[in-house]
Design a protein around this motif. Sequence first.
Motif, PDB file in Angstrom:
ATOM      1  N   LYS A  58      14.846 -45.278  53.866  1.00 50.54           N
ATOM      2  CA  LYS A  58      14.267 -44.537  54.959  1.00 50.54           C
ATOM      3  C   LYS A  58      16.176 -43.515  55.418  1.00 50.54           C
ATOM      4  O   LYS A  58      16.089 -42.650  56.469  1.00 50.54           O
ATOM      5  CB  LYS A  58      13.673 -43.422  54.657  1.00 50.54           C
ATOM      6  N   ARG A  60      14.379 -44.891  58.851  1.00 50.33           N
ATOM      7  CA  ARG A  60      12.784 -44.083  59.454  1.00 50.33           C
ATOM      8  C   ARG A  60      12.946 -44.956  60.509  1.00 50.33           C
ATOM      9  O   ARG A  60      13.199 -45.692  60.719  1.00 50.33           O
ATOM     10  CB  ARG A  60      11.796 -44.281  58.675  1.00 50.33           C
ATOM     11  N   SER A 146       7.378 -40.265  52.812  1.00 40.89           N
ATOM     12  CA  SER A 146       7.872 -39.070  51.780  1.00 40.89           C
ATOM     13  C   SER A 146       9.392 -40.007  51.612  1.00 40.89           C
ATOM     14  O   SER A 146       9.908 -40.886  52.062  1.00 40.89           O
ATOM     15  CB  SER A 146       7.840 -37.459  52.485  1.00 40.89           C
ATOM     16  N   ASN A 148      12.620 -39.331  50.632  1.00 43.39           N
ATOM     17  CA  ASN A 148      14.151 -38.653  50.710  1.00 43.39           C
ATOM     18  C   ASN A 148      14.099 -38.984  52.367  1.00 43.39           C
ATOM     19  O   ASN A 148      13.179 -40.613  53.048  1.00 43.39           O
ATOM     20  CB  ASN A 148      13.311 -37.587  51.615  1.00 43.39           C
ATOM     21  N   SER A 154      11.702 -32.925  52.679  1.00 41.21           N
ATOM     22  CA  SER A 154      10.976 -33.812  50.950  1.00 41.21           C
ATOM     23  C   SER A 154      11.271 -33.620  50.087  1.00 41.21           C
ATOM     24  O   SER A 154      11.423 -31.722  49.900  1.00 41.21           O
ATOM     25  CB  SER A 154       9.231 -33.340  51.417  1.00 41.21           C
ATOM     26  N   HIS A 232      13.143 -31.874  61.451  1.00 41.00           N
ATOM     27  CA  HIS A 232      12.810 -32.724  60.129  1.00 41.00           C
ATOM     28  C   HIS A 232      12.738 -31.422  59.666  1.00 41.00           C
ATOM     29  O   HIS A 232      12.393 -30.437  59.383  1.00 41.00           O
ATOM     30  CB  HIS A 232      11.382 -32.853  60.043  1.00 41.00           C
TER      31      HIS A 232
HETATM   32 MG    MG Z   1       8.340 -36.793  55.665  1.00 39.66          MG
END
Ligand code: MG
Length: 319
Positions: A58, A60, A146, A148, A154, A232
């Motif tokens: 991701k 992330r 999620s 994505n 999302s 976001h």
């Molecule tokens: Mg998310």
Amino acid sequence: MTKPSEQTETLAPDSAGLARAAALLRAGRLVAMPTETVYGLAGDARNPDAVARIFAAKGRPAHNPLIVHLANLEAALALADLPETGLRLAAEFWPGPLTLVAPLRAGHGLAPAVTAGLETVALRLPAHPVARALLAEFGGPLAAPSANPSGRISPTTAAHVRAGLSGRIAAVLDGGACAVGLESAIVGFDGPRAVLLRAGGLSREALEAVIGAPLATDTGGKITAPGQLASHYAPRAALRLNVATPNPGEVWIGFGPDCAGADFSLSPTGDLAEAGARLFAVLHQADALGRPIAVAPMPDTGLGASINDRLRRAAAPRR
Ligand code: MG
Ligand code: AMP
């Protein structure tokens, strides 16, 4: 984000697909699964390599903890201590679009990166039959943010997952479009007081009716939900909110009967549940047109508050 380096399988949500998905998860690989909120990128929450792969796929940031998905309440209570209010919310809303944040129990067995090193953990029992079947087949906790790339819109269909993560994950279980379409509401606890950490697919009003008191939103910084960044859920295009009359060239997303002539409508009849279910799919479609996006005004009550939260983050200046 990792470079695309594997062939992403699409699995049907039948017994063969579920068996394959569970085998991939046991091998520490990642499988996107449908839930009633949005598609989740699932990995074995006890396996540090699998959890590291989630963050890498991701892109992330490591300080942003993951929600752990479980098959039943017993499995949740083995990981964390829920206060009395939490037990009442769980009894009413699990399985469903509610995440509870509670102190970890000793011997929980989760990979430390799941909680970003915090002493609390975010837990949810999803209601989607395919997610429940996968949890039962896998037989353990699944960390699943999620599915994505971090910061982007999302996914509410398997096609959205493929568009964002193809080549970076082992498989997608295709369970059709998500019914709720908004991420879970997140509730934490400041002592006995329940705090709404993120608006989501269950309205504040529904939560407060069960708690019997207003939900706090601010704890003076005592507990926080890391990762709730201003920008976001962002389309590539610029996005303006509360637009009753769009500018020439803008893609106009309407809501309710007053938006005849809109390019898309979140709900022609002004139904907030329908608007929540359609929000991310409409943003994906509008974004594909490559023009600036304008969104009609949305009521700020019930699920409208959660939709407005996502729209404000989609419109916020980018990191
Ligand atoms: Mg998310
Ligand atoms: P998602 O990105 O939908 O997977 O949701 C994960 C979000 O849950 C994070 O961005 C945090 O805001 C919240 N969260 C997860 N774990 C915790 C925790 N231990 N304490 C507070 N918030 C958490």
